[in-house]
Scaffold this motif. Structure first.
Motif, PDB file in Angstrom:
ATOM      1  N   ILE A   1      -0.309  -1.436  -2.606  1.00 24.82           N
ATOM      2  CA  ILE A   1      -0.068  -2.666  -3.371  1.00 24.82           C
ATOM      3  C   ILE A   1       1.248  -2.572  -4.155  1.00 24.82           C
ATOM      4  N   ALA A   2       1.789  -1.349  -4.261  1.00 30.50           N
ATOM      5  CA  ALA A   2       3.026  -1.146  -5.012  1.00 30.50           C
ATOM      6  C   ALA A   2       4.267  -1.189  -4.119  1.00 30.50           C
ATOM      7  N   ILE A   3       4.126  -1.580  -2.863  1.00 28.20           N
ATOM      8  CA  ILE A   3       5.276  -1.622  -1.949  1.00 28.20           C
ATOM      9  C   ILE A   3       6.449  -2.431  -2.516  1.00 28.20           C
ATOM     10  N   PRO A   4       6.225  -3.589  -3.171  1.00 30.09           N
ATOM     11  CA  PRO A   4       7.371  -4.334  -3.721  1.00 30.09           C
ATOM     12  C   PRO A   4       8.231  -3.524  -4.687  1.00 30.09           C
ATOM     13  N   MET A   5       7.666  -2.478  -5.290  1.00 32.27           N
ATOM     14  CA  MET A   5       8.432  -1.660  -6.221  1.00 32.27           C
ATOM     15  C   MET A   5       9.559  -0.898  -5.530  1.00 32.27           C
ATOM     16  N   LEU A   6       9.475  -0.764  -4.213  1.00 31.57           N
ATOM     17  CA  LEU A   6      10.534  -0.081  -3.468  1.00 31.57           C
ATOM     18  C   LEU A   6      11.858  -0.843  -3.540  1.00 31.57           C
ATOM     19  N   PHE A   7      11.794  -2.115  -3.855  1.00 31.46           N
ATOM     20  CA  PHE A   7      13.003  -2.949  -3.882  1.00 31.46           C
ATOM     21  C   PHE A   7      13.459  -3.252  -5.309  1.00 31.46           C
ATOM     22  N   ALA A   8      12.828  -2.603  -6.287  1.00 35.93           N
ATOM     23  CA  ALA A   8      13.188  -2.842  -7.679  1.00 35.93           C
ATOM     24  C   ALA A   8      14.591  -2.325  -7.968  1.00 35.93           C
ATOM     25  N   LYS A   9      15.313  -3.073  -8.765  1.00 40.98           N
ATOM     26  CA  LYS A   9      16.664  -2.642  -9.144  1.00 40.98           C
ATOM     27  C   LYS A   9      16.607  -1.396 -10.013  1.00 40.98           C
ATOM     28  N   ASP A  10      15.601  -1.302 -10.852  1.00 38.52           N
ATOM     29  CA  ASP A  10      15.423  -0.143 -11.722  1.00 38.52           C
ATOM     30  C   ASP A  10      14.963   1.038 -10.872  1.00 38.52           C
TER      31      ASP A  10
ATOM     32  N   ARG B   1      13.732   3.771 -11.603  1.00 35.35           N
ATOM     33  CA  ARG B   1      12.499   4.434 -12.025  1.00 35.35           C
ATOM     34  C   ARG B   1      11.287   3.943 -11.242  1.00 35.35           C
ATOM     35  N   TYR B   2      11.229   2.656 -10.946  1.00 34.55           N
ATOM     36  CA  TYR B   2      10.101   2.123 -10.186  1.00 34.55           C
ATOM     37  C   TYR B   2      10.078   2.693  -8.772  1.00 34.55           C
ATOM     38  N   ARG B   3      11.254   2.782  -8.164  1.00 38.11           N
ATOM     39  CA  ARG B   3      11.338   3.316  -6.800  1.00 38.11           C
ATOM     40  C   ARG B   3      10.980   4.796  -6.766  1.00 38.11           C
ATOM     41  N   MET B   4      11.394   5.531  -7.790  1.00 39.18           N
ATOM     42  CA  MET B   4      11.054   6.950  -7.867  1.00 39.18           C
ATOM     43  C   MET B   4       9.559   7.143  -8.063  1.00 39.18           C
ATOM     44  N   PHE B   5       8.962   6.273  -8.866  1.00 39.56           N
ATOM     45  CA  PHE B   5       7.545   6.438  -9.183  1.00 39.56           C
ATOM     46  C   PHE B   5       6.644   6.193  -7.990  1.00 39.56           C
ATOM     47  N   VAL B   6       6.937   5.185  -7.211  1.00 43.83           N
ATOM     48  CA  VAL B   6       5.965   4.708  -6.225  1.00 43.83           C
ATOM     49  C   VAL B   6       5.973   5.490  -4.911  1.00 43.83           C
ATOM     50  N   SER B   7       7.065   6.159  -4.587  1.00 43.94           N
ATOM     51  CA  SER B   7       7.238   6.728  -3.236  1.00 43.94           C
ATOM     52  C   SER B   7       6.066   7.566  -2.726  1.00 43.94           C
ATOM     53  N   PRO B   8       5.577   8.580  -3.461  1.00 46.87           N
ATOM     54  CA  PRO B   8       4.514   9.431  -2.892  1.00 46.87           C
ATOM     55  C   PRO B   8       3.205   8.705  -2.640  1.00 46.87           C
ATOM     56  N   PHE B   9       2.961   7.636  -3.401  1.00 48.82           N
ATOM     57  CA  PHE B   9       1.660   6.980  -3.348  1.00 48.82           C
ATOM     58  C   PHE B   9       1.544   5.965  -2.219  1.00 48.82           C
ATOM     59  N   LEU B  10       2.601   5.858  -1.404  1.00 44.91           N
ATOM     60  CA  LEU B  10       2.566   4.954  -0.257  1.00 44.91           C
ATOM     61  C   LEU B  10       2.205   5.691   1.030  1.00 44.91           C
ATOM     62  N   PHE B  11       1.783   6.937   0.897  1.00 45.59           N
ATOM     63  CA  PHE B  11       1.410   7.749   2.053  1.00 45.59           C
ATOM     64  C   PHE B  11      -0.025   8.235   1.894  1.00 45.59           C
ATOM     65  N   PRO B  12      -0.714   8.445   3.013  1.00 52.46           N
ATOM     66  CA  PRO B  12      -2.101   8.928   2.913  1.00 52.46           C
ATOM     67  C   PRO B  12      -2.218  10.293   2.250  1.00 52.46           C
ATOM     68  N   TYR B  13      -1.152  11.103   2.366  1.00 49.54           N
ATOM     69  CA  TYR B  13      -1.215  12.434   1.756  1.00 49.54           C
ATOM     70  C   TYR B  13       0.073  12.709   1.003  1.00 49.54           C
ATOM     71  N   ALA B  14      -0.050  13.180  -0.225  1.00 50.41           N
ATOM     72  CA  ALA B  14       1.106  13.607  -1.010  1.00 50.41           C
ATOM     73  C   ALA B  14       0.725  14.881  -1.750  1.00 50.41           C
ATOM     74  N   ALA B  15       1.507  15.934  -1.535  1.00 49.93           N
ATOM     75  CA  ALA B  15       1.266  17.194  -2.229  1.00 49.93           C
ATOM     76  C   ALA B  15       1.823  17.105  -3.648  1.00 49.93           C
ATOM     77  N   VAL B  16       1.440  18.059  -4.477  1.00 47.44           N
ATOM     78  CA  VAL B  16       1.845  18.010  -5.881  1.00 47.44           C
ATOM     79  C   VAL B  16       3.361  18.048  -6.033  1.00 47.44           C
ATOM     80  N   GLN B  17       4.061  18.814  -5.177  1.00 44.23           N
ATOM     81  CA  GLN B  17       5.518  18.912  -5.327  1.00 44.23           C
ATOM     82  C   GLN B  17       6.226  17.599  -5.007  1.00 44.23           C
ATOM     83  N   SER B  18       5.540  16.691  -4.339  1.00 41.28           N
ATOM     84  CA  SER B  18       6.135  15.391  -4.043  1.00 41.28           C
ATOM     85  C   SER B  18       6.136  14.458  -5.243  1.00 41.28           C
TER      86      SER B  18
END
Length: 238
Positions: A176-185, A187-204
């Protein structure tokens, strides 16, 4: 220590023209990293992780983090685990510091860490799609990638999405946070990236933590503490 580097990435670096077992990243990455071979298995990973810390510090300064906030990011589970395991997520954050044409290449190498950088690069500079076509086309022609990836069966247990304690993603809620990928800020793009995948390790989660670190300490400190609690749970200490 440095298990992931010594087990997967160093063998790939030594023989970059064959996709090694358990390596999922774009093969061109290990061609780019060939100079590290001169440092040997341990010297190479130490140099890589040193550069990763420099990238994190650079991003912290770009986000205008205070010294205490930056130190809390560095001494956090995502960064420390990245350093301990010899992972590449830290260095992949360079995508947020580079031009569009380089950002998309790094995105293909580890999208869980920097998808926001790559997608926004395409949005701002559509010609960067040509770089993606070139990298994917040549990766398929030379290595047969991604069809040549082996070791996927060993990752099977990790993809018990909502049960596996090593998975830090919130799939499928994250989409549901996909639109954040296009945010000018950024910080939003940095925040959302790992959570758009079925698996994200802690280092991600280094980039999301950097984004949250820009918030007041009364917001950031509880998040930082919860990440440590979650890490202790992951390691069966809780």
């Amino acid at each position: 220590m440095f298990y992931d580097w010594l087990t997967y990435f160093w063998p790939q670096l030594q023989n970059p023209w064959i996709v090694q077992y358990g390596v999922f990243n774009l093969p061109w990455l290990f061609v780019l990293l060939q100079p590290l071979r001169l440092l040997g298995p341990y010297g190479s990973v130490i140099a890589l992780e040193f550069m990763a810390v420099l990238v994190i510090i650079k991003l912290g300064k770009m986000l205008r983090l205070s010294l205490i906030h930056l130190l809390m990011v560095i001494f956090s589970p995502p960064v420390l685990w990245n350093l301990f395991m010899g992972q590449i997520d830290g260095i992949m954050l360079m995508a947020y510091l580079l031009s569009s044409y380089f950002a998309v290449g790094f995105m293909l190498s580890k999208p869980q860490s920097n998808l926001g950088a790559g997608v926004y690069a395409i949005y701002k500079q559509p010609f960067s799609l040509l770089v993606i076509v070139f990298l994917l086309g040549t990766a398929w022609a030379i290595w047969g990638w991604p069809f040549s990836i082996t070791g996927k069966e060993a990752m099977g247990p990790l993809f018990q999405f909502n049960v596996n304690k090593w998975n830090w993603s919130y799939w499928p809620l994250g989409i549901i946070a996909i639109p954040m990928l296009f945010a000018k800020d950024k910080r939003y793009r940095m925040f959302v990236s790992p959570f758009l995948f079925p698996y994200a390790a802690v280092q991600s989660l280094i980039a999301p933590l950097l984004a949250v670190a820009t918030l007041p300490i009364w917001v950031f400190l509880p998040v930082w503490c919860m990440m440590w609690a979650r890490w202790f749970y992951m390691m069966n200490y809780l």
